[in-house]
Design a protein around this motif. Structure first.
Motif, PDB file in Angstrom:
ATOM      1  N   PHE A  63       0.827  -1.203   0.000  1.00  0.00           N
ATOM      2  CA  PHE A  63       0.000   0.000   0.000  1.00  0.00           C
ATOM      3  C   PHE A  63       0.862   1.253   0.000  1.00  0.00           C
ATOM      4  O   PHE A  63       2.037   1.225   0.361  1.00  0.00           O
ATOM      5  N   GLN A  64       0.202   2.334  -0.424  1.00  0.00           N
ATOM      6  CA  GLN A  64       0.874   3.624  -0.513  1.00  0.00           C
ATOM      7  C   GLN A  64       0.177   4.562   0.477  1.00  0.00           C
ATOM      8  O   GLN A  64      -1.053   4.512   0.610  1.00  0.00           O
ATOM      9  N   ILE A  65       0.933   5.410   1.143  1.00  0.00           N
ATOM     10  CA  ILE A  65       0.304   6.385   2.051  1.00  0.00           C
ATOM     11  C   ILE A  65      -0.375   7.450   1.200  1.00  0.00           C
ATOM     12  O   ILE A  65       0.278   8.164   0.430  1.00  0.00           O
ATOM     13  N   GLY A 113       1.824   0.088 -13.681  1.00  0.00           N
ATOM     14  CA  GLY A 113       2.237   1.467 -13.403  1.00  0.00           C
ATOM     15  C   GLY A 113       2.334   1.714 -11.919  1.00  0.00           C
ATOM     16  O   GLY A 113       1.357   1.533 -11.186  1.00  0.00           O
ATOM     17  N   GLY A 114       3.514   2.086 -11.439  1.00  0.00           N
ATOM     18  CA  GLY A 114       3.713   2.470 -10.039  1.00  0.00           C
ATOM     19  C   GLY A 114       3.255   1.394  -9.074  1.00  0.00           C
ATOM     20  O   GLY A 114       3.633   0.219  -9.197  1.00  0.00           O
ATOM     21  N   VAL A 115       2.400   1.775  -8.112  1.00  0.00           N
ATOM     22  CA  VAL A 115       1.925   0.826  -7.093  1.00  0.00           C
ATOM     23  C   VAL A 115       1.087  -0.285  -7.738  1.00  0.00           C
ATOM     24  O   VAL A 115       0.917  -1.363  -7.167  1.00  0.00           O
ATOM     25  N   GLY A 139       6.508   0.344 -14.926  1.00  0.00           N
ATOM     26  CA  GLY A 139       7.048   1.702 -14.947  1.00  0.00           C
ATOM     27  C   GLY A 139       6.783   2.459 -13.675  1.00  0.00           C
ATOM     28  O   GLY A 139       5.842   2.176 -12.926  1.00  0.00           O
ATOM     29  N   ALA A 140       7.652   3.433 -13.419  1.00  0.00           N
ATOM     30  CA  ALA A 140       7.448   4.337 -12.287  1.00  0.00           C
ATOM     31  C   ALA A 140       7.969   5.713 -12.702  1.00  0.00           C
ATOM     32  O   ALA A 140       8.663   5.834 -13.723  1.00  0.00           O
ATOM     33  N   ARG A 141       7.632   6.719 -11.880  1.00  0.00           N
ATOM     34  CA  ARG A 141       8.066   8.075 -12.239  1.00  0.00           C
ATOM     35  C   ARG A 141       9.585   8.177 -12.271  1.00  0.00           C
ATOM     36  O   ARG A 141      10.155   8.809 -13.128  1.00  0.00           O
ATOM     37  N   THR A 142      10.226   7.508 -11.285  1.00  0.00           N
ATOM     38  CA  THR A 142      11.685   7.557 -11.200  1.00  0.00           C
ATOM     39  C   THR A 142      12.199   6.246 -10.597  1.00  0.00           C
ATOM     40  O   THR A 142      11.424   5.472 -10.020  1.00  0.00           O
ATOM     41  N   THR A 163      11.068   4.357 -16.790  1.00  0.00           N
ATOM     42  CA  THR A 163      10.915   5.464 -15.828  1.00  0.00           C
ATOM     43  C   THR A 163      10.550   6.712 -16.626  1.00  0.00           C
ATOM     44  O   THR A 163      11.083   6.938 -17.719  1.00  0.00           O
ATOM     45  N   ASP A 164       9.638   7.506 -16.049  1.00  0.00           N
ATOM     46  CA  ASP A 164       9.178   8.710 -16.753  1.00  0.00           C
ATOM     47  C   ASP A 164      10.343   9.686 -16.971  1.00  0.00           C
ATOM     48  O   ASP A 164      10.392  10.396 -17.971  1.00  0.00           O
ATOM     49  N   ASP A 165      11.274   9.719 -15.965  1.00  0.00           N
ATOM     50  CA  ASP A 165      12.376  10.704 -16.059  1.00  0.00           C
ATOM     51  C   ASP A 165      13.645  10.121 -16.673  1.00  0.00           C
ATOM     52  O   ASP A 165      14.676  10.798 -16.745  1.00  0.00           O
ATOM     53  N   VAL A 216      -8.391  -4.279 -17.493  1.00  0.00           N
ATOM     54  CA  VAL A 216      -7.896  -3.300 -16.513  1.00  0.00           C
ATOM     55  C   VAL A 216      -8.482  -3.648 -15.137  1.00  0.00           C
ATOM     56  O   VAL A 216      -9.493  -4.352 -15.049  1.00  0.00           O
ATOM     57  N   SER A 217      -7.845  -3.123 -14.083  1.00  0.00           N
ATOM     58  CA  SER A 217      -8.350  -3.353 -12.726  1.00  0.00           C
ATOM     59  C   SER A 217      -8.843  -2.030 -12.147  1.00  0.00           C
ATOM     60  O   SER A 217      -8.060  -1.096 -11.985  1.00  0.00           O
ATOM     61  N   MET A 218     -10.148  -1.987 -11.831  1.00  0.00           N
ATOM     62  CA  MET A 218     -10.737  -0.725 -11.366  1.00  0.00           C
ATOM     63  C   MET A 218     -10.708  -0.603  -9.836  1.00  0.00           C
ATOM     64  O   MET A 218     -11.522   0.106  -9.254  1.00  0.00           O
TER      65      MET A 218
HETATM   66  P1  NAD Z   1       2.076   7.360 -10.617  1.00  0.00           P
HETATM   67  O1  NAD Z   1       1.189   8.518 -10.768  1.00  0.00           O
HETATM   68  O2  NAD Z   1       3.455   7.588 -10.102  1.00  0.00           O
HETATM   69  O3  NAD Z   1       2.156   6.614 -12.027  1.00  0.00           O
HETATM   70  C1  NAD Z   1       2.822   5.370 -12.150  1.00  0.00           C
HETATM   71  C2  NAD Z   1       3.184   5.116 -13.573  1.00  0.00           C
HETATM   72  O4  NAD Z   1       2.027   5.006 -14.364  1.00  0.00           O
HETATM   73  C3  NAD Z   1       4.003   6.194 -14.257  1.00  0.00           C
HETATM   74  O5  NAD Z   1       5.351   6.159 -13.876  1.00  0.00           O
HETATM   75  C4  NAD Z   1       3.788   5.823 -15.709  1.00  0.00           C
HETATM   76  O6  NAD Z   1       4.623   4.753 -16.079  1.00  0.00           O
HETATM   77  C5  NAD Z   1       2.354   5.355 -15.700  1.00  0.00           C
HETATM   78  N1  NAD Z   1       1.499   6.444 -16.185  1.00  0.00           N
HETATM   79  C6  NAD Z   1       1.015   7.488 -15.466  1.00  0.00           C
HETATM   80  N2  NAD Z   1       0.275   8.301 -16.274  1.00  0.00           N
HETATM   81  C7  NAD Z   1       0.332   7.747 -17.509  1.00  0.00           C
HETATM   82  C8  NAD Z   1      -0.219   8.126 -18.779  1.00  0.00           C
HETATM   83  N3  NAD Z   1      -0.963   9.218 -18.919  1.00  0.00           N
HETATM   84  N4  NAD Z   1       0.028   7.323 -19.841  1.00  0.00           N
HETATM   85  C9  NAD Z   1       0.776   6.190 -19.699  1.00  0.00           C
HETATM   86  N5  NAD Z   1       1.316   5.796 -18.531  1.00  0.00           N
HETATM   87  C10 NAD Z   1       1.101   6.567 -17.469  1.00  0.00           C
HETATM   88  O7  NAD Z   1       1.359   6.279  -9.696  1.00  0.00           O
HETATM   89  P2  NAD Z   1       1.812   5.772  -8.257  1.00  0.00           P
HETATM   90  O8  NAD Z   1       1.884   6.948  -7.331  1.00  0.00           O
HETATM   91  O9  NAD Z   1       2.956   4.867  -8.289  1.00  0.00           O
HETATM   92  O10 NAD Z   1       0.614   4.843  -7.872  1.00  0.00           O
HETATM   93  C11 NAD Z   1      -0.560   5.350  -7.363  1.00  0.00           C
HETATM   94  C12 NAD Z   1      -1.677   5.078  -8.323  1.00  0.00           C
HETATM   95  O11 NAD Z   1      -1.759   3.687  -8.593  1.00  0.00           O
HETATM   96  C13 NAD Z   1      -2.982   5.523  -7.738  1.00  0.00           C
HETATM   97  O12 NAD Z   1      -3.636   6.274  -8.723  1.00  0.00           O
HETATM   98  C14 NAD Z   1      -3.672   4.205  -7.475  1.00  0.00           C
HETATM   99  O13 NAD Z   1      -5.059   4.363  -7.619  1.00  0.00           O
HETATM  100  C15 NAD Z   1      -3.102   3.315  -8.543  1.00  0.00           C
HETATM  101  N6  NAD Z   1      -3.235   1.900  -8.233  1.00  0.00           N
HETATM  102  C16 NAD Z   1      -4.040   1.176  -9.034  1.00  0.00           C
HETATM  103  C17 NAD Z   1      -4.286  -0.164  -8.773  1.00  0.00           C
HETATM  104  C18 NAD Z   1      -5.209  -0.930  -9.637  1.00  0.00           C
HETATM  105  O14 NAD Z   1      -5.639  -2.023  -9.260  1.00  0.00           O
HETATM  106  N7  NAD Z   1      -5.541  -0.415 -10.815  1.00  0.00           N
HETATM  107  C19 NAD Z   1      -3.675  -0.770  -7.670  1.00  0.00           C
HETATM  108  C20 NAD Z   1      -2.827  -0.015  -6.880  1.00  0.00           C
HETATM  109  C21 NAD Z   1      -2.626   1.329  -7.165  1.00  0.00           C
END
Ligand code: NAD
Ligand code: FES
Length: 292
Positions: A63-65, A113-115, A139-142, A163-165, A216-218
């Protein structure tokens, strides 16, 4: 009570916990989620299962804070307990229910993407353990925000890190990496994209163009995870669905992401919730939909 047997900080504001919950560990499948509560009066937090160990009776959550409840959750340590750990909830991943021989013939791609990397991992691991190869773009932002890279590398046939950067791996987001692979002639039959809503939306815009089926997972729009609060109401192919009851996975090409993101923002205020209740009438809730 459900004790935390392991806690690890994966990245800034992102934590992993192994929780002893034998019944959930016995029956869960990739794609399902749990609802955790820290104490009697605590908020219900829905979290997708990241891993499970049936022998040890443990579930891994990541989980993320993002607010007060997750901040409190991050302060818990090994030996502390959750008062509630309900699950497994929701439907299992569509892939887990398919014939193995048919799955082995498919070229499967995950985009995390990210978390969102956390809920992708159990699916990739399950396929690997059942002899089904799949590729993963994560992928992640960094670089410092990448999670579970080693675990994913061990389970994926090909792992593409972005990574985005540009601090590590491919410089850009997952959609750019997929387009680059496609331009090189790499093809897939099935894609699963899990991450922020905006990422899933743009993955679907691209894969629709490429003719690549995408799930996709909502999970991000869930609040109480019971079908009762109405938070996770979405439109899928023109029909009303509730992510926590009918999902969390859906055909991404049928999901109305713009409506879902607009509704998610509206749901955050009391006034917004009152307006949604008025506009949506008996379809506002996901339970029976008939309550007065
Ligand atoms: P983040 O905003 O840092 O984005 C993570 C990655 O998603 C980015 O590095 C990029 O690779 C990709 N991304 C973001 N915008 C994009 C775009 N417009 N086009 C293509 N790729 C894109 O996310 P984070 O802070 O690591 O994670 C938090 C997010 O993850 C929250 O929004 C949370 O709801 C979501 N999340 C979703 C699920 C799920 O089941 N869908 C589970 C856990 C977390
Ligand atoms: Fe409340 Fe689905 S999360 S109805």
């Amino acid at each position: 009570m459900y004790p935390i047997v392991k806690k690890e900080k994966l990245a800034d504001k992102i934590y992993l916990m192994d929780v002893k919950a034998p019944r959930v560990a016995q029956y869960c499948e990739p794609g399902q989620f749990v609802i955790v509560k820290m104490d009697e009066k605590g908020e219900r937090i829905p979290l997708t299962i990241c891993d499970y160990n049936r022998e040890e009776g443990t579930i891994t959550i990541v989980f993320q804070i993002v607010g007060a409840s997750t901040e409190r959750m991050a302060a818990l340590e090994e030996g502390d307990v959750f008062s509630d750990f309900a699950g497994p909830l929701g439907c299992a991943s569509e892939l887990v229910g398919e014939e193995l021989e048919a799955l082995k013939k498919k070229r499967i791609l995950f985009i995390a993407g990210g978390v969102g990397t956390a809920p992708v991992y159990p699916q990739v691991k399950w396929l690997h353990e059942h002899g089904v190869a799949c590729d993963v773009i994560m992928g992640a932002r960094t670089k410092d925000l990448l999670i579970l890279e080693e675990e994913m590398r061990a389970a994926a046939a090909n792992l593409y890190v972005t990574t985005d950067d540009g601090s590590y791996g491919f410089h850009g987001v997952g959609t750019a990496q997929l387009q680059a692979l496609w331009d090189e002639g790499v093809r897939y039959d099935h894609c699963v994209a899990i991450g922020p809503m905006i990422m899933m939306k743009f993955v679907c815009v691209l894969t629709k163009k490429l003719g690549l089926k995408t799930i996709v997972s909502m999970n991000p729009i869930m609040v109480d995870g019971t079908g009762m609060c109405g938070a996770c109401r979405i439109m899928v192919g023109g029909d009303v669905k509730f992510a926590c009851v009918d999902g969390p996975e859906f055909d991404g090409h049928l999901v109305d992401f713009d409506q879902a993101m607009k509704r998610q923002a509206q749901y955050k205020t009391e006034e917004g919730r009152a307006m949604l209740k008025l506009q949506e009438g008996s379809t506002h809730h996901g339970g029976c939909g008939m309550c007065k």
